[in-house]
Design a protein around this motif. Structure first.
Motif, PDB file in Angstrom:
ATOM      1  N   LYS A 206       0.813  -1.215   0.000  1.00 10.32           N
ATOM      2  CA  LYS A 206       0.000   0.000   0.000  1.00 10.32           C
ATOM      3  C   LYS A 206       0.845   1.262   0.000  1.00 10.32           C
ATOM      4  O   LYS A 206       0.331   2.365   0.082  1.00 10.32           O
ATOM      5  CB  LYS A 206      -0.924   0.004   1.225  1.00 10.32           C
ATOM      6  CG  LYS A 206      -1.990  -1.066   1.136  1.00 10.32           C
ATOM      7  CD  LYS A 206      -2.917  -1.025   2.323  1.00 10.32           C
ATOM      8  CE  LYS A 206      -4.020  -2.054   2.132  1.00 10.32           C
ATOM      9  NZ  LYS A 206      -4.966  -2.031   3.232  1.00 10.32           N
TER      10      LYS A 206
ATOM     11  N   SER B  14      -2.182  -0.372  -3.422  1.00  7.19           N
ATOM     12  CA  SER B  14      -2.148   0.784  -4.309  1.00  7.19           C
ATOM     13  C   SER B  14      -0.729   1.179  -4.708  1.00  7.19           C
ATOM     14  O   SER B  14      -0.555   2.045  -5.537  1.00  7.19           O
ATOM     15  CB  SER B  14      -2.826   1.963  -3.627  1.00  7.19           C
ATOM     16  OG  SER B  14      -2.190   2.222  -2.393  1.00  7.19           O
ATOM     17  N   THR B  17      -0.148   0.821  -8.326  1.00  6.06           N
ATOM     18  CA  THR B  17      -0.737   1.936  -9.067  1.00  6.06           C
ATOM     19  C   THR B  17       0.184   3.148  -9.003  1.00  6.06           C
ATOM     20  O   THR B  17       0.426   3.817 -10.015  1.00  6.06           O
ATOM     21  CB  THR B  17      -2.097   2.317  -8.453  1.00  6.06           C
ATOM     22  OG1 THR B  17      -2.830   1.130  -8.186  1.00  6.06           O
ATOM     23  CG2 THR B  17      -2.888   3.216  -9.384  1.00  6.06           C
TER      24      THR B  17
END
Lengths: 285, 170
Positions: A206, B14, B17
């Motif tokens: 993340k 993420s 991304t």
């Protein structure tokens, strides 16, 4: 300064460092830069400076962010600022009078930025001469560069012999750091500090990892600093976390200082802090 | 509860991304920063194409633009007719270029390199049918392995924002 004094004060021998020159000026000036604002330049400057001073070196911190003075706050010296950088540059006061000695480490002094002036008011040649002058009496001169790539950036870089690029694991920060690296003179051999890493987010995919960031920037890695609440709390109090011997983040800054003086200390990966572990247990932030 | 577990076990977050967006934005940054490089590229491009066909140099246009997943180079090169003779300069060794492509290779949108003989046989009709042909040359997305190789290469070379496009993607 005198060699005898230097040997007593400089606990860490600097024979491997870049600036070990016997001639005046003897010190080494490092600009701490990032391009993007708010990534931790000032915190990095204060903590690396404090860690170097704690090793016994003579350190001068220069806040080059003219108009937006901050380094004095982070160091808890805001009440003692009388004169500032432009007063010295314009010859109103001597450098000695403008330097503020740190209350915790007498080895460290601050030259505050001017709060009421603008970055364009600084003459680049005089800025270079000022850094040169500081290098005569200090082992390390750390220059806190303003955000941006305009006049303030050029003035902060002009007197430096090397550069530290601070970058957080965010797309915008990496992009700006990439731009800044392209603008820095090659001779400064910029090194990278990845700031505000959250290990548990990186592990879960993340957050960009240190490797992701440096795959873009391709700089020698000087250190990794975790994003821990204790840094915010230390800044609230105006005390560099680098001086807190129990703090992991403080240890990160101390090991950065060790590498700066030329010690062969491997870059350690921050472990997850207590709060982060609890948070990760319940699904993470 | 489901959300809790899905977040707990989901590893594909993420950051992928972020990495992809960063790659693209830097590619775009580096390209847009070097008008000199674009000009040199345009000159070389016209020179190479001129070996095979007559082009209207004054109307040639090369530009870069960011698309959804890639940065594309648009080359608009008006063709006036065929060159009468075969090119004096031998074509570059494609096999060599092919072997180290992978990274940031450029190839025409058809994926096929036109052979000289094909060009000759097809020339009569195509040259008269279209005076202007637009070649869209995509700078292909580099796969992970070759990106690393390209990085190594780029790390050794002098860092500059006026990199040639072959370096800009790494």
């Amino acid at each position: 300064m005198h060699d005898a004094q230097r040997e007593t004060q400089d606990a860490a021998p600097r024979e491997t460092s870049v600036a070990a020159s016997p001639t005046v000026p003897r010190g080494h000036a490092i600009v701490i830069t990032s391009g993007k604002g708010g990534v931790g330049k000032t915190t990095t400057t204060a903590n690396v400076g404090a860690a170097l001073a704690a090793r016994g070196a003579k350190v001068a911190l220069v806040d080059a962010d003219v108009g937006l003075r901050n380094l004095d706050i982070v160091l808890g010296l805001e009440s003692r600022v009388r004169y500032h950088l432009l007063d010295v540059i314009e010859g109103k006061v001597s450098l000695e009078d403008a330097l503020i000695r740190d209350k915790r480490s007498p080895n460290m002094s601050l030259l505050a930025a001017s709060q009421t002036r603008e970055k364009d008011d600084v003459d680049t040649n005089k800025m270079r001469a000022l850094i040169e002058q500081l290098r005569e009496s200090f082992d390390w001169v750390l220059i806190d560069c303003p955000a941006g790539i305009e006049a303030g950036f050029r003035n902060a870089v002009v007197g430096a012999q090397s550069a530290i690029v601070v970058c957080t694991p965010e797309v915008s920060s990496v992009r700006d750091a990439d731009r800044v690296v392209g603008l820095l003179p090659q001779s400064l051999e910029p090194k990278l500090i990845v700031n505000r890493i959250r290990p548990h987010l990186v592990r879960r995919g993340k957050m960009l990892s240190v490797e992701d960031v440096n795959a873009i920037l391709r700089l020698p890695l000087l250190g990794i600093v975790a994003d821990e609440p204790e840094v915010v709390m230390a800044t609230n109090r105006g005390e560099p976390i680098a001086l807190d011997q129990r703090s992991q983040t403080g240890a990160s800054y101390r090991s950065i200082a060790a590498r700066i003086v030329g010690e062969n200390v491997p870059v350690e990966r921050p472990r997850m802090g207590f709060f982060a572990r609890i948070s990760a247990l319940f699904g993470g932030r | 509860m489901f959300d809790f577990f899905s977040r707990l076990f989901k590893r594909d977050g993420s950051s992928a991304t972020a990495k992809e967006r960063l790659r693209l934005v830097l590619l775009s940054d580096h390209l847009s920063l070097s008008p000199d490089t674009v000009e040199a590229l345009k000159r070389d491009l016209i020179e190479v194409i001129s070996r095979y066909v007559k082009v209207d140099v004054g109307l040639c246009d090369v530009s870069f633009e960011q698309q959804a997943a890639t940065v594309a180079m648009h080359a608009n090169i008006p063709i006036l007719g065929m060159q009468n003779e075969r090119p004096a300069v031998p074509p570059p060794v494609y096999a060599k270029a092919e072997s180290r492509s992978g990274g940031n290779s450029m190839h025409t949108s058809t994926g096929e390199r036109p052979y000289l003989d094909d060009l000759h046989t097809a020339s009569a009709s195509s040259a008269t049918a279209t005076l202007s042909e637009e070649a869209i040359i995509g700078i292909e997305e580099a796969n992970a392995d070759s990106l690393n190789a390209a990085e190594q290469e780029a790390a050794n070379s002098k860092r500059a924002h006026t990199n040639a496009p072959s370096n800009a993607g790494s």
